[in-house]
Design a protein around this motif. Sequence first.
Motif, PDB file in Angstrom:
ATOM      1  N   ALA A  94      -9.108 -20.996   2.819  1.00  0.00           N
ATOM      2  CA  ALA A  94      -9.674 -22.276   3.264  1.00  0.00           C
ATOM      3  C   ALA A  94     -11.099 -22.484   2.754  1.00  0.00           C
ATOM      4  CB  ALA A  94      -9.643 -22.355   4.790  1.00  0.00           C
ATOM      5  N   GLN A  95     -11.795 -21.401   2.404  1.00  0.00           N
ATOM      6  CA  GLN A  95     -13.162 -21.528   1.903  1.00  0.00           C
ATOM      7  C   GLN A  95     -13.206 -21.872   0.418  1.00  0.00           C
ATOM      8  OE1 GLN A  95     -15.077 -21.481   4.574  1.00  0.00           O
ATOM      9  NE2 GLN A  95     -13.172 -20.802   5.574  1.00  0.00           N
ATOM     10  N   GLY A  96     -12.054 -21.815  -0.269  1.00  0.00           N
ATOM     11  CA  GLY A  96     -12.008 -22.182  -1.677  1.00  0.00           C
ATOM     12  C   GLY A  96     -11.879 -21.026  -2.642  1.00  0.00           C
ATOM     13  N   PHE A  97     -11.777 -19.786  -2.144  1.00  0.00           N
ATOM     14  CA  PHE A  97     -11.567 -18.643  -3.022  1.00  0.00           C
ATOM     15  C   PHE A  97     -10.123 -18.646  -3.525  1.00  0.00           C
ATOM     16  CE2 PHE A  97     -14.917 -17.419  -0.025  1.00  0.00           C
ATOM     17  CZ  PHE A  97     -15.925 -17.028  -0.908  1.00  0.00           C
ATOM     18  N   ASN A  98      -9.885 -18.011  -4.676  1.00  0.00           N
ATOM     19  CA  ASN A  98      -8.522 -17.988  -5.206  1.00  0.00           C
ATOM     20  C   ASN A  98      -7.961 -16.587  -5.415  1.00  0.00           C
ATOM     21  OD1 ASN A  98      -9.907 -17.163  -7.488  1.00  0.00           O
ATOM     22  ND2 ASN A  98      -9.239 -18.861  -8.790  1.00  0.00           N
ATOM     23  N   CYS A  99      -8.685 -15.560  -4.930  1.00  0.00           N
ATOM     24  CA  CYS A  99      -8.153 -14.203  -5.044  1.00  0.00           C
ATOM     25  C   CYS A  99      -8.828 -13.288  -4.039  1.00  0.00           C
ATOM     26  CB  CYS A  99      -8.331 -13.647  -6.459  1.00  0.00           C
ATOM     27  SG  CYS A  99     -10.038 -13.288  -6.922  1.00  0.00           S
ATOM     28  N   GLY A 153       0.816   2.590   2.346  1.00  0.00           N
ATOM     29  CA  GLY A 153       0.153   1.860   1.277  1.00  0.00           C
ATOM     30  C   GLY A 153       0.984   0.712   0.742  1.00  0.00           C
ATOM     31  N   PHE A 154       2.252   0.948   0.491  1.00  0.00           N
ATOM     32  CA  PHE A 154       3.129  -0.114  -0.001  1.00  0.00           C
ATOM     33  C   PHE A 154       3.327  -1.197   1.057  1.00  0.00           C
ATOM     34  CE2 PHE A 154       4.439   3.487  -2.723  1.00  0.00           C
ATOM     35  CZ  PHE A 154       4.262   2.900  -3.965  1.00  0.00           C
ATOM     36  N   ARG A 155       3.412  -0.777   2.309  1.00  0.00           N
ATOM     37  CA  ARG A 155       3.600  -1.758   3.386  1.00  0.00           C
ATOM     38  C   ARG A 155       2.421  -2.729   3.444  1.00  0.00           C
ATOM     39  NH1 ARG A 155       2.126  -1.790   8.874  1.00  0.00           N
ATOM     40  NH2 ARG A 155       1.406   0.374   8.788  1.00  0.00           N
ATOM     41  N   TYR A 156       1.202  -2.206   3.352  1.00  0.00           N
ATOM     42  CA  TYR A 156       0.036  -3.085   3.417  1.00  0.00           C
ATOM     43  C   TYR A 156      -0.050  -4.008   2.203  1.00  0.00           C
ATOM     44  CZ  TYR A 156      -1.551  -0.323   7.402  1.00  0.00           C
ATOM     45  OH  TYR A 156      -1.641   0.288   8.629  1.00  0.00           O
ATOM     46  N   ILE A 157       0.272  -3.495   1.033  1.00  0.00           N
ATOM     47  CA  ILE A 157       0.270  -4.359  -0.160  1.00  0.00           C
ATOM     48  C   ILE A 157       1.292  -5.479  -0.006  1.00  0.00           C
ATOM     49  CG2 ILE A 157       0.765  -4.482  -2.626  1.00  0.00           C
ATOM     50  CD1 ILE A 157      -0.239  -1.620  -2.885  1.00  0.00           C
ATOM     51  N   ASP A 158       2.497  -5.126   0.434  1.00  0.00           N
ATOM     52  CA  ASP A 158       3.559  -6.127   0.559  1.00  0.00           C
ATOM     53  C   ASP A 158       3.197  -7.197   1.584  1.00  0.00           C
ATOM     54  OD1 ASP A 158       4.909  -4.657  -1.305  1.00  0.00           O
ATOM     55  OD2 ASP A 158       6.414  -3.858   0.075  1.00  0.00           O
ATOM     56  N   ASN A 159       2.638  -6.784   2.713  1.00  0.00           N
ATOM     57  CA  ASN A 159       2.222  -7.769   3.712  1.00  0.00           C
ATOM     58  C   ASN A 159       1.134  -8.677   3.155  1.00  0.00           C
ATOM     59  OD1 ASN A 159       3.989  -6.739   5.588  1.00  0.00           O
ATOM     60  ND2 ASN A 159       2.458  -5.586   6.724  1.00  0.00           N
ATOM     61  N   LEU A 160       0.145  -8.077   2.490  1.00  0.00           N
ATOM     62  CA  LEU A 160      -0.947  -8.869   1.918  1.00  0.00           C
ATOM     63  C   LEU A 160      -0.418  -9.853   0.891  1.00  0.00           C
ATOM     64  CD1 LEU A 160      -3.980  -9.429   1.587  1.00  0.00           C
ATOM     65  CD2 LEU A 160      -4.022  -7.611  -0.143  1.00  0.00           C
ATOM     66  N   LEU A 161       0.487  -9.412   0.046  1.00  0.00           N
ATOM     67  CA  LEU A 161       1.045 -10.313  -0.960  1.00  0.00           C
ATOM     68  C   LEU A 161       1.764 -11.496  -0.325  1.00  0.00           C
ATOM     69  CD1 LEU A 161       2.325  -7.877  -3.720  1.00  0.00           C
ATOM     70  CD2 LEU A 161       0.776  -9.812  -4.060  1.00  0.00           C
ATOM     71  N   ALA A 162       2.488 -11.250   0.748  1.00  0.00           N
ATOM     72  CA  ALA A 162       3.182 -12.349   1.427  1.00  0.00           C
ATOM     73  C   ALA A 162       2.187 -13.377   1.965  1.00  0.00           C
ATOM     74  CB  ALA A 162       4.050 -11.799   2.554  1.00  0.00           C
ATOM     75  N   TRP A 163       1.104 -12.910   2.582  1.00  0.00           N
ATOM     76  CA  TRP A 163       0.086 -13.822   3.109  1.00  0.00           C
ATOM     77  C   TRP A 163      -0.618 -14.563   1.977  1.00  0.00           C
ATOM     78  CZ3 TRP A 163      -2.241  -9.108   6.076  1.00  0.00           C
ATOM     79  CH2 TRP A 163      -1.373  -8.745   7.110  1.00  0.00           C
ATOM     80  N   CYS A 164      -0.903 -13.858   0.885  1.00  0.00           N
ATOM     81  CA  CYS A 164      -1.626 -14.471  -0.228  1.00  0.00           C
ATOM     82  C   CYS A 164      -0.753 -15.477  -0.974  1.00  0.00           C
ATOM     83  CB  CYS A 164      -2.137 -13.391  -1.175  1.00  0.00           C
ATOM     84  SG  CYS A 164      -3.558 -12.475  -0.509  1.00  0.00           S
ATOM     85  N   LYS A 165       0.513 -15.156  -1.160  1.00  0.00           N
ATOM     86  CA  LYS A 165       1.404 -16.092  -1.843  1.00  0.00           C
ATOM     87  C   LYS A 165       1.496 -17.408  -1.080  1.00  0.00           C
ATOM     88  CE  LYS A 165       5.266 -13.892  -3.461  1.00  0.00           C
ATOM     89  NZ  LYS A 165       6.311 -12.850  -3.468  1.00  0.00           N
ATOM     90  N   ALA A 166       1.500 -17.316   0.243  1.00  0.00           N
ATOM     91  CA  ALA A 166       1.564 -18.524   1.058  1.00  0.00           C
ATOM     92  C   ALA A 166       0.319 -19.390   0.865  1.00  0.00           C
ATOM     93  CB  ALA A 166       1.730 -18.151   2.530  1.00  0.00           C
ATOM     94  N   ASN A 167      -0.783 -18.763   0.463  1.00  0.00           N
ATOM     95  CA  ASN A 167      -2.046 -19.477   0.256  1.00  0.00           C
ATOM     96  C   ASN A 167      -2.395 -19.657  -1.213  1.00  0.00           C
ATOM     97  OD1 ASN A 167      -3.566 -19.982   2.920  1.00  0.00           O
ATOM     98  ND2 ASN A 167      -2.830 -17.884   3.186  1.00  0.00           N
ATOM     99  N   LYS A 168      -1.467 -19.246  -2.114  1.00  0.00           N
ATOM    100  CA  LYS A 168      -1.726 -19.317  -3.552  1.00  0.00           C
ATOM    101  C   LYS A 168      -2.993 -18.555  -3.940  1.00  0.00           C
ATOM    102  CE  LYS A 168       0.888 -23.521  -4.591  1.00  0.00           C
ATOM    103  NZ  LYS A 168       1.703 -23.464  -3.352  1.00  0.00           N
ATOM    104  N   LEU A 169      -3.119 -17.356  -3.388  1.00  0.00           N
ATOM    105  CA  LEU A 169      -4.211 -16.451  -3.721  1.00  0.00           C
ATOM    106  C   LEU A 169      -3.677 -15.292  -4.558  1.00  0.00           C
ATOM    107  CD1 LEU A 169      -6.144 -15.962  -0.335  1.00  0.00           C
ATOM    108  CD2 LEU A 169      -6.834 -17.381  -2.253  1.00  0.00           C
ATOM    109  N   TYR A 170      -4.407 -14.935  -5.594  1.00  0.00           N
ATOM    110  CA  TYR A 170      -4.066 -13.749  -6.367  1.00  0.00           C
ATOM    111  C   TYR A 170      -4.597 -12.493  -5.676  1.00  0.00           C
ATOM    112  CZ  TYR A 170      -2.802 -16.724 -10.340  1.00  0.00           C
ATOM    113  OH  TYR A 170      -2.204 -17.641 -11.166  1.00  0.00           O
ATOM    114  N   VAL A 171      -3.979 -11.360  -5.992  1.00  0.00           N
ATOM    115  CA  VAL A 171      -4.383 -10.070  -5.438  1.00  0.00           C
ATOM    116  C   VAL A 171      -4.730  -9.125  -6.581  1.00  0.00           C
ATOM    117  CG1 VAL A 171      -3.662  -8.064  -4.086  1.00  0.00           C
ATOM    118  CG2 VAL A 171      -2.928 -10.366  -3.402  1.00  0.00           C
ATOM    119  N   ILE A 172      -5.870  -8.468  -6.477  1.00  0.00           N
ATOM    120  CA  ILE A 172      -6.247  -7.412  -7.420  1.00  0.00           C
ATOM    121  C   ILE A 172      -6.073  -6.087  -6.698  1.00  0.00           C
ATOM    122  CG2 ILE A 172      -8.156  -6.335  -8.672  1.00  0.00           C
ATOM    123  CD1 ILE A 172      -8.122 -10.088  -8.056  1.00  0.00           C
TER     124      ILE A 172
END
Length: 600
Positions: A94-99, A153-172
């Motif tokens: 919501a603040q305008g970041f993209n990743c 570790g995989f569980r946290y990445i997968d959860n984060l990716l799901a939240w980020c995809k919903a917001n169109k955020l990339y993950v590094i």
Amino acid sequence: MLLLISSSSEGQNLLRAKGASIVDGQGKEVILKGVGLGGWLLQESYMLGTDTLNAQGRIKRAMRRTMSASEVEEFYQQYRDGFITKADIDFIAAQGFNCVRLPMHYDLFLTAAQRRVREQALDQASAVPAYVAALAKWYDADQLFTNPKELDGFRYIDNLLAWCKANKLYVILDLHAVPGGQGADRNINDGIVPLDLWKRRDAKKRLIYQDVTVRLWQKLAVRYRNEPWVAMYDVINEPHGMDAAHDMAGDNSEAQTLYSRLITAIRAQGDKHLIMLEGNGYGNEYTNLTPDKLPIKDKTNLVYNAHRYWCTNDPTVGDANPNQINLIHNLVAFRERWQVPVWVGETGENSNEWLTAAAQALNEQHIGWCHWNVKRVAGTTSLLNIKPYGSILTSEGRDNLLRNIQFRNCEPNRDVLDALMRQPGTTATKAYTSLTLPGTIAATHYDMGRAGTAYQDSVYQKTDYRRPDRWNLGGASRNDGVDVGLAHDGDNTALAVQHMTGGEWLQYTVNIKKAGRYMMQARVANEGATPAELQLRVANKPIATLAVPPTTNAGTWTTLTTMTAALPVGQHTLRVYVVEPGARLGWLQFNLVAASAQGG
């Protein structure tokens, strides 16, 4: 709950390097502007307020003095499940970041049983050889990182990716704490023996920590090779101390060898993601790591990193070493010389003025950046402030911490967000909060904006890491050079502007509801030996002067009263100028005593 990566991601285009730019599947340039999620999957003591404990492993060891190993593990499970949630990611988007950049500890990719063996080595140096032998055994038997569904570790990445995809955020994906430790700073890599990643050999004379690191990235590549919302792999965070003083080559040859192995191993899995390299010296020095020096076949889709802290933002100032790229001049020259994308993987921990100047200079050069960090305890430079919680070594403190880290209990640092996302490229100020007259103005509620437009302070940023200068001598609330601190006014404790020196000023956007003269009261103190003096101006016209006599000590406050000149109706700027130094200012109160004929 494990949120699985959708198979529909397969076949979509990954970000890639095109010359010196990062582009999407349609060839459109992508400037990654993000936030680090530090403190989540790896606790760093300085952000947690446990500096004396120095590193996550030492924090755990201290906790195990009064808690069982299972109780410590349960606490950490609750901590990780609460520190970053979907609400945090929604807020970032919501603040305008993209990743977002995800700093990870490799031990979260171990099984619970394997992690216990490592923690025995953290508790006792004599247990390190046994842990190394166990790692070698698990490595040879292919028992490392083999069942993603059962590994945190995989569980946290997968959860984060799901939240980020919903917001169109990339993950590094950032391997922040690398097996063995990539440097001597335990706070960063939670190592057991400094620099063991580069030195430790097993019974077969293998650099076993490096073998394990390669194996982990192979497994990550297999799982995420088709995931377009993973922007890139940050394979080793901030290697440092690779010099002759630590019995290493001093020419980055050790990093050259390991990076080449990692790139080759990732590409062998059919993974074409961007791979980011970090240089020696906390991520910035690339001697023997430039593309021409890497002995690999596939040199496509490489990105070079810089971590920028406490340095100048002047783009004309350069470092004599062209491979040292934390200065903007060198960063741009390196990009153009090697035709590779560059990205500032960490920046921040400085004043708002520095943050704005850095963001503006990088934006102008089309260089992406990632602010460090999303949240921290008593944090003024982070996006979110975690309230102090006491001690992590007490049950009460741990309960407070688990509550305070939750998004709903964190306080957004609006001034930091404004400095990063609105101020670059503009000199316009913005009201910190709505202020009306008649009414009371807290001294700390001055406008948001750059030095020289919203305020003026004698020291407002740090541009040389070697100097001890502090840009804020109060360290509370706002993140500007204005010295905001806690003031003990009798039985009350409140925020006040302190250390006011000659030539400084504060600006407030005010809405004057009624024109006329006002009775103004000011809550002030002066612990100096001579009188201080403040002058108030509205629309750049003097309206009142306050002579602040010495008030003995910091704990003695007084209320001064004076009459203002006539004030005009409407929205105006009110400035408080420091004519003579020494005053401390808590608030200003304005009460209309003589209305004028001016309408409004």
